[in-house]
Design a protein around this motif. Structure first.
Motif, PDB file in Angstrom:
ATOM      1  N   ALA A 146      13.856  12.691  -3.350  1.00 54.25           N
ATOM      2  CA  ALA A 146      12.550  13.066  -3.918  1.00 54.25           C
ATOM      3  C   ALA A 146      11.767  11.841  -4.379  1.00 54.25           C
ATOM      4  O   ALA A 146      10.531  11.846  -4.363  1.00 54.25           O
ATOM      5  N   SER A 147      12.485  10.798  -4.778  1.00 49.63           N
ATOM      6  CA  SER A 147      11.809   9.615  -5.328  1.00 49.63           C
ATOM      7  C   SER A 147      10.944   8.909  -4.289  1.00 49.63           C
ATOM      8  O   SER A 147       9.962   8.250  -4.636  1.00 49.63           O
ATOM      9  N   ASP A 148      11.269   9.054  -3.002  1.00 52.04           N
ATOM     10  CA  ASP A 148      10.457   8.411  -1.963  1.00 52.04           C
ATOM     11  C   ASP A 148       9.034   8.961  -1.951  1.00 52.04           C
ATOM     12  O   ASP A 148       8.097   8.270  -1.538  1.00 52.04           O
ATOM     13  N   ASN A 149       8.877  10.200  -2.389  1.00 49.37           N
ATOM     14  CA  ASN A 149       7.551  10.818  -2.441  1.00 49.37           C
ATOM     15  C   ASN A 149       7.013  10.904  -3.867  1.00 49.37           C
ATOM     16  O   ASN A 149       5.961  11.521  -4.088  1.00 49.37           O
ATOM     17  N   LEU A 150       7.723  10.295  -4.808  1.00 41.72           N
ATOM     18  CA  LEU A 150       7.390  10.429  -6.232  1.00 41.72           C
ATOM     19  C   LEU A 150       7.276  11.899  -6.639  1.00 41.72           C
ATOM     20  O   LEU A 150       6.454  12.277  -7.468  1.00 41.72           O
ATOM     21  N   THR A 151       8.130  12.728  -6.029  1.00 44.98           N
ATOM     22  CA  THR A 151       8.153  14.155  -6.360  1.00 44.98           C
ATOM     23  C   THR A 151       8.883  14.356  -7.682  1.00 44.98           C
ATOM     24  O   THR A 151      10.053  13.968  -7.808  1.00 44.98           O
ATOM     25  N   PRO A 152       8.232  14.946  -8.685  1.00 44.51           N
ATOM     26  CA  PRO A 152       8.940  15.222  -9.941  1.00 44.51           C
ATOM     27  C   PRO A 152      10.013  16.278  -9.724  1.00 44.51           C
ATOM     28  O   PRO A 152       9.844  17.195  -8.914  1.00 44.51           O
ATOM     29  N   VAL A 153      11.118  16.145 -10.432  1.00 36.98           N
ATOM     30  CA  VAL A 153      12.258  17.042 -10.221  1.00 36.98           C
ATOM     31  C   VAL A 153      12.676  17.720 -11.513  1.00 36.98           C
ATOM     32  O   VAL A 153      12.537  17.176 -12.612  1.00 36.98           O
ATOM     33  N   THR A 154      13.176  18.924 -11.357  1.00 40.93           N
ATOM     34  CA  THR A 154      13.953  19.590 -12.391  1.00 40.93           C
ATOM     35  C   THR A 154      15.350  19.755 -11.824  1.00 40.93           C
ATOM     36  O   THR A 154      15.521  20.415 -10.788  1.00 40.93           O
ATOM     37  N   LEU A 155      16.319  19.132 -12.454  1.00 42.09           N
ATOM     38  CA  LEU A 155      17.700  19.188 -11.978  1.00 42.09           C
ATOM     39  C   LEU A 155      18.536  19.998 -12.956  1.00 42.09           C
ATOM     40  O   LEU A 155      18.685  19.613 -14.124  1.00 42.09           O
ATOM     41  N   GLU A 156      19.041  21.124 -12.494  1.00 40.73           N
ATOM     42  CA  GLU A 156      19.952  21.939 -13.303  1.00 40.73           C
ATOM     43  C   GLU A 156      21.351  21.709 -12.765  1.00 40.73           C
ATOM     44  O   GLU A 156      21.733  22.267 -11.736  1.00 40.73           O
ATOM     45  N   LEU A 157      22.113  20.882 -13.474  1.00 42.45           N
ATOM     46  CA  LEU A 157      23.404  20.438 -12.977  1.00 42.45           C
ATOM     47  C   LEU A 157      24.530  21.142 -13.752  1.00 42.45           C
ATOM     48  O   LEU A 157      24.375  22.273 -14.156  1.00 42.45           O
ATOM     49  N   GLY A 158      25.625  20.514 -13.941  1.00 43.01           N
ATOM     50  CA  GLY A 158      26.745  21.181 -14.602  1.00 43.01           C
ATOM     51  C   GLY A 158      27.485  20.236 -15.520  1.00 43.01           C
ATOM     52  O   GLY A 158      26.970  19.797 -16.530  1.00 43.01           O
ATOM     53  N   GLY A 159      28.696  19.894 -15.112  1.00 43.50           N
ATOM     54  CA  GLY A 159      29.530  19.054 -15.965  1.00 43.50           C
ATOM     55  C   GLY A 159      30.584  19.871 -16.672  1.00 43.50           C
ATOM     56  O   GLY A 159      30.875  21.008 -16.299  1.00 43.50           O
ATOM     57  N   LYS A 160      31.142  19.288 -17.711  1.00 39.30           N
ATOM     58  CA  LYS A 160      32.254  19.928 -18.414  1.00 39.30           C
ATOM     59  C   LYS A 160      31.771  20.410 -19.783  1.00 39.30           C
ATOM     60  O   LYS A 160      31.617  19.628 -20.712  1.00 39.30           O
ATOM     61  N   SER A 161      31.532  21.713 -19.870  1.00 36.46           N
ATOM     62  CA  SER A 161      31.040  22.310 -21.115  1.00 36.46           C
ATOM     63  C   SER A 161      32.214  22.672 -22.022  1.00 36.46           C
ATOM     64  O   SER A 161      33.032  23.519 -21.667  1.00 36.46           O
ATOM     65  N   PRO A 162      32.301  22.058 -23.212  1.00 35.66           N
ATOM     66  CA  PRO A 162      33.452  22.293 -24.083  1.00 35.66           C
ATOM     67  C   PRO A 162      33.307  23.573 -24.908  1.00 35.66           C
ATOM     68  O   PRO A 162      32.200  24.027 -25.208  1.00 35.66           O
ATOM     69  N   ALA A 163      34.436  24.121 -25.299  1.00 35.59           N
ATOM     70  CA  ALA A 163      34.487  25.202 -26.286  1.00 35.59           C
ATOM     71  C   ALA A 163      35.390  24.731 -27.421  1.00 35.59           C
ATOM     72  O   ALA A 163      36.555  24.389 -27.187  1.00 35.59           O
ATOM     73  N   VAL A 164      34.859  24.676 -28.622  1.00 32.38           N
ATOM     74  CA  VAL A 164      35.616  24.216 -29.796  1.00 32.38           C
ATOM     75  C   VAL A 164      36.025  25.428 -30.617  1.00 32.38           C
ATOM     76  O   VAL A 164      35.182  26.245 -31.000  1.00 32.38           O
ATOM     77  N   ILE A 165      37.310  25.552 -30.881  1.00 34.42           N
ATOM     78  CA  ILE A 165      37.815  26.623 -31.744  1.00 34.42           C
ATOM     79  C   ILE A 165      38.136  26.019 -33.101  1.00 34.42           C
ATOM     80  O   ILE A 165      38.964  25.114 -33.216  1.00 34.42           O
TER      81      ILE A 165
END
Length: 485
Positions: free
Chosen positions: A208-227
């Protein structure tokens, strides 16, 4: 012309047709936008059975109840919310200019961007197409949608339905393999919304950067749960089983690992197993427990477990009828033969911090449990890692809220529940850092996919003439006084 060039040209032609259609009506009225949204809802309501069947077939066993709960319900809620509030969102936001610039009026107008590209993942193919599409249509944009090649039945059906209910100048669906996705991400959209893995998101952003297109990136990763110690292990387990088992853990905001008080780990594991048995019994014959999308993903999960086991981790596998099987019983690598397309819930204890299970997003019904002693230790563990898409804290001590609100960074922070924020249309949804860029849903999606254009109007009288050269000493003194406040 090579096949790659032909593909790029075909997509460019489709984008050009969209752009021409948009220019014929560059600022659609609220009534027009609401009509488009109602048509989208009509499409969903009239074809619910066919859509659920297609997703079920793509997964070789996707719980239709989960499709209704996690895809249909939030999709329709998003449309209803946008239709209800759209006129208010579109109203200009009037501002009062500083007295120095008077007489003047100023306002901010939310102007459509133009053509929005939407790249949809396989795990929630309906909702993650409809959600960004609602934002795009609400903001007055047209859209091109690229669906995942891993959900071919749904993709073909969705393309057919969009052609039936909408003109191609308003919404176009693009299907195809990886090369189509790569060419799609390289198009000069006015905005590009991508939902998927962090690794692929990097490639999308680079293209997208080649066209200077703005992006919304919804990614992931490791979401923690704290007990926390202020909640019972049985209560925490009950709430986490549902969150982790939804769509067999193939959810970007699913709890990826649990931070549990060291002395309560075994207690939590036993309660989690018992609750899994209560909710799902034997997953092999339970239509409410979804399958893993394909064999490639299934083998990836098996590899994560075998790698952790080889490095000393202990696996607790919820087997047939909810029985507990300890990893010590396995002399060879785990294969889960006999489960078909299903994958049993697995808890993992003592997984080394550097193993793949603890460094990669899991995206399956595997839940590592990590021990901690003091709250500060849990915070340090979270903050030492990439910022997660969601952070879940389970505990009833009032001190937990300010501690985690101010002491951590995450796309969202939930107390005593998980996942539900995604379906709340009046909240922004998005990540931070490695878990995403930008946010949408409801009003936030409307704003994200609009240009907030300031409009300033002056009349016959221009106070700024006092500022024209030659500069007068008293004007400079006035400026200095204004700057001093």
């Amino acid at each position: 012309m090579t096949q790659s060039n032909r593909l790029q040209q075909q997509l460019a032609d489709q984008l050009l047709k969209q752009d021409q259609a948009y220019r014929d009506q560059p600022y659609a009225s609220a009534a027009v936008r609401q009509k488009r949204l109602r048509t989208l809802k009509k499409m969903l309501v009239e074809n619910r059975a066919e859509i659920c069947d297609a997703i079920d077939e793509d997964f070789a066993g996707r719980s239709k109840n989960e499709t209704l709960i996690a895809e249909y319900l939030p999709s329709v809620m998003a449309i209803n919310d946008a239709v209800r509030h759209l006129k208010g969102w579109m109203k200009p936001d009037y501002k009062m200019p500083h007295w120095l610039f008077q007489p003047a009026t100023a306002k901010v107008l939310a102007q459509p961007l133009g053509i929005v590209g939407i790249m949809v993942p396989w795990n929630y193919p309906l909702y993650l197409a409809i959600g960004p599409l609602v934002g795009a249509l609400s903001a007055g944009n047209h859209a091109m949608v690229k669906l995942s090649e891993f959900t071919p039945k749904f993709a073909a059906l969705f393309e057919q339905l969009i052609r039936t209910y909408f003109t191609p100048g308003l919404i176009t669906v693009v299907n195809g393999e990886t090369e189509v996705a790569q060419a799609f991400s390289a198009l000069p959209f006015d905005h590009l919304v991508f939902t998927g893995s962090t690794a692929v998101g990097k490639h999308v952003m680079r293209a997208a950067s080649d066209n200077l297109t703005p992006v919304t990136l919804e990614l992931g990763g490791k979401s923690p749960a704290v007990i926390d110690r202020s909640i019972g292990m049985a209560e925490a387990a009950q709430r986490l089983v549902f969150a982790k088992s939804m769509n067999a853990g193939q959810t970007c905001v699913a709890p990826d690992y649990v931070l549990c008080p060291e002395e309560s780990i075994d207690d939590f594991i036993q309660h989690y197993i018992a609750e899994t048995k209560r909710q799902y019994a034997d997953i092999r014959d339970n239509d409410d427990f979804s399958s893993i999308i394909n064999e490639r993903q299934r083998q990836r999960l098996i590899h994560l477990l075998n790698d952790a086991k080889a490095q000393g981790a202990t696996l607790y596998i919820v087997g047939q009828s909810g029985n507990l099987e300890d990893s010590d019983a396995f002399e060879n690598d785990i294969s889960f033969e006999g489960y078909g397309t299903k994958f049993p819930p697995v808890l993992v204890k003592d997984a080394p911090a550097g193993c793949e299970l603890m460094t990669e997003e899991i995206f399956g019904p595997i839940l590592p449990v990590v021990g901690y002693n003091e709250r500060a230790e849990a915070l340090q563990y979270i903050n030492a890692r990439p910022r997660p898409l969601a952070l879940y804290v389970f505990g009833f001590d009032r001190a937990l809220k300010p501690l985690f609100e101010q002491g951590t960074h995450s796309g969202a922070l939930l107390f005593n529940e998980a996942l539900i924020h995604v379906a709340m249309e009046n909240l922004p949804f998005g990540g931070v850092g490695a878990s995403g860029i930008g946010q949408y849903h409801g009003f936030y999606g409307f704003q994200r996919l609009s240009k907030l254009k300031p409009i300033v109007s002056k009349g016959r009288i221009s106070s700024l003439k006092w500022l024209y050269p030659p500069y007068k000493g008293w004007i400079i003194q006035l400026m200095l006084k204004i700057m001093r406040g």
